[in-house]
Design an enzyme around this catalytic site. Structure first.
Site, PDB file in Angstrom:
ATOM      1  CD  GLU B  58      43.203  42.439  35.528  1.00  0.00           C
ATOM      2  OE1 GLU B  58      43.230  42.437  34.274  1.00  0.00           O
ATOM      3  OE2 GLU B  58      42.629  41.548  36.187  1.00  0.00           O
ATOM      4  CG  HIS B 127      45.436  32.001  39.166  1.00  0.00           C
ATOM      5  ND1 HIS B 127      45.589  31.003  38.231  1.00  0.00           N
ATOM      6  CD2 HIS B 127      44.364  32.734  38.765  1.00  0.00           C
ATOM      7  CE1 HIS B 127      44.654  31.113  37.305  1.00  0.00           C
ATOM      8  NE2 HIS B 127      43.896  32.157  37.601  1.00  0.00           N
TER       9      HIS B 127
END
Lengths: 431, 324
Positions: B58, B127
């Site tokens: 990321e 998540h």
């Protein structure tokens, strides 16, 4: 050095507004002098001082509302205080005294306009909405400093207020806008808080009310409490007033118009005397226990023009001559009607006498004025057929009703009180 | 009726067609079609230059997006979930958010970053968290949370058009919802809160996935005679504070629903705003309905128990309205 404090002028009074000072710094006062007027729900009351001396400082300004017990003035011993009051500003002793004790002792001559503070400090006080009156100065010569003002502002914010009502901010704002008094409103919001909807039908705020309305509310509160809390019992007795009225007539012939006695003073004296024999009726109920009255202090219910009602005390109504008692009674009633009662008169009654005789009704069933434990009601003296020695004759009869607190006394004792009262009225010359 | 993910895809297509500076990049956005199937088919239509699969890093691809934006492109970066975006926080906080300020206005960073947030799909703690409030506390970026199909489309268009970094948080439970959608509707300002359900007794203030729970709660409250107003915050930074205060000025009661943990949440920010700006309008204490302060559990019943649910919202609203 003694402190003169905001007196409690009634069982329900928590705070009072200092209406007017009748003395200034440097004045010499003696015990019993009236030195201030205090505004309460019951009206303006003159307040006496219980310590003689010289007024060294006035700690609360006119118009300020303070809790009961707050020091209003400092009273010093005559000699020393006078010296300090007239001492020059730079005198070290005077300066140190004022530093520790507060304000307004320095000028002495009374030419100071309020407490000593620089313009900058006054401005800061104005910004923070802190009254300089009553603020203790820590600066040079007792001057109030900026820090004093700022600390006072913080202290005011942090001061816990015990009687804070649980109300939502929105409802509080609405109440302020609509001038609503929410103190007695039942809250239905979360955790019993007063919500906006609860304000429907709530009474108008006291501050927006006339003194008359305020008094009405005070009476309403006292009477509601009496009705809710006090288990009343009643005993009624009809008393032949023939002998007493005959005695009065004869007595009054020798007196000038101003000095003449009325039947009411006989009732008052007879109640006061009977009370000495029946102390259970001469007391106050203080939540859990009975506090015995320290004398026959009889409250006189006085109806005011415009609808109000007060019951100031005639202290030691069993003492002195009937003429003296008559004079005191006349004075008290006229002062009560003028709204000029004294503090001790507002609280010291341990029984109340109410008379509706002049209205012509036959009897009255009165409600006790808390925290007292008894009340005596007199009807009109009416000519009635009466049996005397098996003969029906016309006699002046008065119906007397005793209302008393059953937590403190009982009907048996109440009956004996009325019989004693009757006996006193049959021997008016001994009153 | 159109689904939320189709609306986003429609916006993506339109942007890619209309502006050659626009490109999409992120993990699995190309061949796989996106973790939530938002970009399905776009690789075939627009090719590898404009639909770019990135390494699982990321920090790298968010940083690359910031660089591309600085260089004049209009990058749209997809991060699979806000949990993973933590790796890119340095790029966000120390580059994207400060560039305009530190360059004295010489540089701007017109990047749009989309990411999934929220719980409810049993995909466990790594998540499922809602961390958009972290982003909403950073000056220099803007944060949007589309709750409706139309907003999912419109907000992406607005984000790409905006000259500053805009972060869009798409609740993972919303991708499949259907709703009215007009691709040619006039765009409403994305920075304003919306009244989704007018009411007069209590304000239910929510954003993203929680808006739908608030709507269901409002319907249930209606059956009990309580008229609830549902406010969709839409923009989390800037926060439409006047709209929040205005709603509470109408209803005088506020329940703030937020799928983040209560401590330091946007619900906290909304509550503090109300205390500051609408204190004298409050007729009951503000209540927050937030996620329990635990990592989101995997087990279905525990996940359900951890999240704000409709009965809790209804209960809080009833408590707030009181027994009148």
């Amino acid at each position: 050095m003694a402190e003169f404090v905001m007196p409690s002028l009634g069982a329900d009074m928590t705070a009072g507004t200092l209406g007017r000072w009748l003395v200034t710094v440097g004045d010499r006062v003696s015990q019993g002098d009236i030195i201030a007027e205090v505004e309460t729900d019951k009206g303006t009351i003159e307040v006496e001082v219980f310590t003689g001396g010289v007024i060294e400082a006035l700690l609360v300004g006119e118009g300020e509302k303070v809790p009961v017990g707050t020091a209003l003035a400092e009273i010093g011993e005559a000699g020393t205080a006078l010296e300090s009051a007239s001492a020059p500003v730079s005198a070290p002793a005077s300066a140190s005294a004022s530093r520790s004790r507060g304000i307004m002792t320095l000028g002495g001559s009374g030419d100071l306009d309020g407490p000593m503070a620089t313009p900058a400090v006054r401005r800061r006080a104005h910004e923070l909405d802190v009254p300089l009156q009553g603020l203790s100065g820590t600066g040079e010569h007792g001057r109030i400093t900026r820090e004093d003002v700022e600390q006072a502002a913080v202290a005011e914010v942090q001061a816990p207020s015990g009687d804070r009502v649980r109300i939502s901010p929105y409802a509080r704002r609405l109440a302020r806008q609509r001038q609503i008094d929410f103190t007695d409103v039942q809250g239905t919001g979360p955790e019993g808080a007063i919500a906006a909807r609860d304000l429907e039908g709530a009474p108008a705020k006291a501050s927006a009310e006339s003194p008359k309305k305020r008094m009405q509310r005070a009476i309403a509160a006292a009477m509601t409490r009496a009705n809710d809390e006090i288990p009343h019992y009643y005993v009624e007795h009809a008393i032949d007033m023939g002998t007493a009225l005959e005695w009065l007539r004869e007595k009054n012939q020798s007196l000038s118009v101003n000095e003449r006695l009325v039947s009411g003073v006989l009732f008052l004296r007879a109640v006061a005397r009977a009370l000495r024999k029946h102390p259970l009726l001469n007391a106050t109920w203080q939540g859990r226990e009975v506090i015995q009255g320290d004398g026959s202090h009889v409250g006189l219910a006085v109806s005011l023009r415009g609808g109000g009602l007060v019951a100031p005390a005639l202290r030691d109504a069993d003492q002195g001559s009937l003429s003296e008692l008559m004079a005191r009674m006349t004075d008290l009633v006229s002062r009560a009607r003028a709204g000029a009662m004294r503090s001790s008169e507002m609280t010291s009654a341990t029984i109340t006498l109410t008379s509706l005789g002049e209205r012509g009704v036959e009897s009255v069933t009165p409600i006790i004025f808390p925290p007292q434990v008894a009340i005596v009601g007199f009807g009109a003296i009416l000519t009635r057929p009466w049996v005397v020695d098996d003969q029906i004759v016309a006699r002046p009869i008065v119906r007397v009703t005793l209302g008393a607190d059953h937590r403190v006394s009982n009907g048996h004792q109440g009956a004996r009180f009325l019989v004693a009262l009757d006996r006193f009225l049959q021997e008016p010359d001994k009153l | 009726m159109t689904t939320y993910r189709e609306a986003i895809r429609t916006a993506l297509r339109r942007l890619l067609l209309e502006d050659s500076r626009v490109f999409l990049m992120g993990e699995d956005v190309g061949r796989y079609g996106g973790a939530y199937a938002v970009s399905k088919g776009l690789l075939d239509e627009f090719g590898e230059d404009r639909i770019r699969d990135t390494p699982l890093c990321e920090s790298t691809f968010v940083g690359a997006g910031i660089g591309a934006a600085l260089g004049g492109m209009r990058p749209i970066v997809e991060v699979m979930t806000v949990n993973f975006s933590m790796l890119a926080l340095d790029q966000v906080v120390n580059n994207a958010a400060v560039m305009r300020h530190m360059s004295g206005g010489q540089f701007e960073v017109p990047i749009a970053v989309r990411m999934a947030t929220g719980a409810g799909k049993q995909i466990a703690a790594q998540h499922s968290h809602s961390l958009e409030n972290w982003y909403a506390s950073i000056p220099g970026i803007k944060v949007l949370a589309p709750a409706t199909v139309q907003d999912a489309h419109d907000m992406l268009l607005a984000a790409v058009e905006d000259p500053d970094p805009v972060f869009i948080f798409e609740h993972q439970m919303l991708y499949g919802i259907e709703g009215p959608f007009d691709p040619n509707a006039t765009l409403s300002s994305p920075w304003k809160a919306a009244v989704r359900h007018p009411g007069s007794d209590v304000s239910l203030i929510a954003y993203g996935g929680s808006v739908h729970k608030a709507m269901t709660a409002a319907e249930e409250l209606e059956k009990e005679g309580i008229s609830a107003e549902v406010i969709d915050l839409r923009s989390l930074r800037p926060l439409d504070r006047p709209a929040i205060s205005a709603s509470v000025s109408r209803t005088h009661r506020a329940i703030v629903i937020d799928e983040a943990w209560k401590t330091g949440s946007l619900a906290s920010e909304v509550s503090a705003t109300l205390a500051e700006e609408a204190f004298y309008e409050l007729d009951a204490p503000i209540a927050r309905v937030c996620t329990r302060e635990v990592p989101i559990p995997y087990a279905k019943h525990l996940e359900d128990a951890a999240l704000p649910q409709v009965p809790a919202i209804v209960e809080a609203a009833k408590r707030s309205v009181g027994n009148g």
